[in-house]
Design a protein around this motif. Structure first.
Motif, PDB file in Angstrom:
ATOM      1  N   ARG A  84     -29.054 -49.550 -40.160  1.00 34.25           N
ATOM      2  CA  ARG A  84     -30.063 -49.061 -41.110  1.00 34.25           C
ATOM      3  C   ARG A  84     -31.000 -50.188 -41.564  1.00 34.25           C
ATOM      4  O   ARG A  84     -32.218 -50.013 -41.649  1.00 34.25           O
ATOM      5  CB  ARG A  84     -29.384 -48.422 -42.318  1.00 34.25           C
ATOM      6  N   VAL A  85     -30.400 -51.329 -41.867  1.00 30.27           N
ATOM      7  CA  VAL A  85     -31.193 -52.480 -42.313  1.00 30.27           C
ATOM      8  C   VAL A  85     -32.123 -52.950 -41.192  1.00 30.27           C
ATOM      9  O   VAL A  85     -33.294 -53.270 -41.434  1.00 30.27           O
ATOM     10  CB  VAL A  85     -30.264 -53.618 -42.779  1.00 30.27           C
ATOM     11  N   GLY A  86     -31.627 -52.970 -39.965  1.00 33.18           N
ATOM     12  CA  GLY A  86     -32.448 -53.385 -38.831  1.00 33.18           C
ATOM     13  C   GLY A  86     -33.638 -52.468 -38.613  1.00 33.18           C
ATOM     14  O   GLY A  86     -34.756 -52.926 -38.349  1.00 33.18           O
ATOM     15  N   GLN A  87     -33.403 -51.162 -38.733  1.00 33.11           N
ATOM     16  CA  GLN A  87     -34.494 -50.198 -38.579  1.00 33.11           C
ATOM     17  C   GLN A  87     -35.551 -50.373 -39.673  1.00 33.11           C
ATOM     18  O   GLN A  87     -36.751 -50.363 -39.404  1.00 33.11           O
ATOM     19  CB  GLN A  87     -33.945 -48.768 -38.610  1.00 33.11           C
ATOM     20  N   GLN A  88     -35.078 -50.519 -40.923  1.00 32.85           N
ATOM     21  CA  GLN A  88     -36.016 -50.680 -42.034  1.00 32.85           C
ATOM     22  C   GLN A  88     -36.774 -51.996 -41.928  1.00 32.85           C
ATOM     23  O   GLN A  88     -37.960 -52.073 -42.259  1.00 32.85           O
ATOM     24  CB  GLN A  88     -35.278 -50.591 -43.369  1.00 32.85           C
ATOM     25  N   ALA A  89     -36.100 -53.046 -41.464  1.00 33.87           N
ATOM     26  CA  ALA A  89     -36.756 -54.349 -41.298  1.00 33.87           C
ATOM     27  C   ALA A  89     -37.913 -54.247 -40.306  1.00 33.87           C
ATOM     28  O   ALA A  89     -38.977 -54.849 -40.513  1.00 33.87           O
ATOM     29  CB  ALA A  89     -35.750 -55.391 -40.837  1.00 33.87           C
ATOM     30  N   THR A 177     -37.866 -60.146 -43.378  1.00 36.03           N
ATOM     31  CA  THR A 177     -37.873 -58.681 -43.433  1.00 36.03           C
ATOM     32  C   THR A 177     -36.451 -58.127 -43.529  1.00 36.03           C
ATOM     33  O   THR A 177     -36.240 -57.081 -44.147  1.00 36.03           O
ATOM     34  CB  THR A 177     -38.575 -58.075 -42.206  1.00 36.03           C
ATOM     35  N   VAL A 178     -35.480 -58.816 -42.956  1.00 36.00           N
ATOM     36  CA  VAL A 178     -34.083 -58.379 -43.094  1.00 36.00           C
ATOM     37  C   VAL A 178     -33.639 -58.487 -44.551  1.00 36.00           C
ATOM     38  O   VAL A 178     -32.973 -57.588 -45.074  1.00 36.00           O
ATOM     39  CB  VAL A 178     -33.151 -59.192 -42.169  1.00 36.00           C
ATOM     40  N   VAL A 179     -33.993 -59.589 -45.220  1.00 35.81           N
ATOM     41  CA  VAL A 179     -33.659 -59.740 -46.643  1.00 35.81           C
ATOM     42  C   VAL A 179     -34.318 -58.624 -47.450  1.00 35.81           C
ATOM     43  O   VAL A 179     -33.683 -58.001 -48.321  1.00 35.81           O
ATOM     44  CB  VAL A 179     -34.102 -61.124 -47.176  1.00 35.81           C
ATOM     45  N   ALA A 180     -35.599 -58.343 -47.165  1.00 30.68           N
ATOM     46  CA  ALA A 180     -36.312 -57.281 -47.877  1.00 30.68           C
ATOM     47  C   ALA A 180     -35.643 -55.926 -47.650  1.00 30.68           C
ATOM     48  O   ALA A 180     -35.441 -55.143 -48.590  1.00 30.68           O
ATOM     49  CB  ALA A 180     -37.769 -57.230 -47.424  1.00 30.68           C
TER      50      ALA A 180
END
Length: 213
Positions: A84-89, A177-180
Motif C-alpha cells: 500500500r505504501v509503495g503504491q501511494q509513494a 515519497t515513501v516517508v510521505a
C-alpha cells in the motif's frame, strides 16, 4: 572423377560408412549420453539458482545509502503495508518532484534532513491542508522528527532507520515519497480508529446505517 560423380567426392579418402557404424555411437558418445540426465539436472539447478538470486536482488533494491526503505517497511510492518505504501509513494512522487528538484542536494543527489522536513510539510499542506507535528515549525528540534511526526506510533526500528538515513545520507526522491506515504498511512489508520470509536459510542455497528434517516 569428382566432376562426373560428385556424390562420391567427399567419401574418396574416408573410411567406409556402414549401417552398423551409423547405428552404434562411439564409446565417448555413449558415455556422454549416459551422463546426460545428470548434466541436465545440474544445468536446471544452476538456472533456478540464478533466477532466485536475481529475484532476491530485485527485492532488496540496495541503494548507495544502504538498504531499500520499502524492504525495511516490509520487514517491520508486513507485505500488505509495504504494498500500500509503495503504491501511494508512486502517486505522490510527481507531486513532490518539483519541490525536491528545487532543494539543495548532497553528493548522492539526496536532500538533507531540514530540506526533507520542509518538503514533507509543503506536500501535506498542498494536498490536505495538514499541519503535521514536527514538520511545520522550522525552529523546532529536529532530532526526534520521526517520533513526533508519527505521533510515536512508528515502531522504533523504523524510526531509527529513517532518522539515521536522513542524518547520514539524506533522502532521495523515492525515499522521501515513501516517508510521505507512510505518514499518510498512519494518519488514515488513526482517523479510521477514531471513526470506529465514534460509531461504537453511538451504537452504530455498520457504516451503512449512517445513510438511514
Amino acid at each position: 572423377s569428382c566432376s562426373s560423380t560428385p556424390k562420391h567426392c567427399f567419401a574418396q579418402n574416408a573410411d567406409p560408412v556402414t549401417p552398423h557404424t551409423l547405428r552404434q555411437p562411439s564409446g565417448l558418445l555413449q558415455r556422454s549420453m549416459k551422463g546426460m540426465p545428470s548434466f541436465i539436472s545440474l544445468f536446471l539447478g544452476c538456472v533456478l539458482l540464478v533466477l532466485a538470486t536475481q529475484g532476491a536482488a530485485r527485492r532488496v533494491r540496495a541503494t548507495p545509502a544502504g538498504r531499500s526503505v520499502l524492504l525495511e517497511v516490509e520487514d517491520v510492518l508486513g507485505t500488505e503495508v509495504r504494498h500500500r505504501v509503495g503504491q501511494q509513494a508512486s502517486k505522490l512522487e510527481e507531486t513532490l518532484r518539483h519541490t525536491f528538484l528545487s532543494l539543495p542536494k548532497n553528493e548522492r543527489g539526496a536532500v538533507r534532513k531540514k530540506s526533507a522536513i520542509y518538503a514533507l510539510h509543503r506536500l501535506f499542506v498542498q494536498l490536505h491542508g495538514w499541519q503535521i507535528k514536527g514538520l511545520f515549525d522550522a525552529k523546532a528540534d529536529t532530532s526526534r522528527v520521526m517520533e513526533v511526526a508519527f505521533d510515536d506510533r512508528l515502531p522504533k526500528r523504523l524510526e531509527q532507520f529513517f532518522e539515521n538515513r536522513m542524518e547520514v545520507h539524506g533522502l532521495d526522491l523515492h525515499e522521501l515519497t515513501v516517508v510521505a506515504a507512510l505518514i499518510e498511512h498512519f494518519v488514515s489508520q488513526q482517523a479510521e480508529a477514531r471513526l470506529n470509536l465514534t460509531l461504537e459510542a453511538l451504537k452504530i455497528t455498520q457504516r451503512d446505517d449512517l445513510r438511514q434517516d
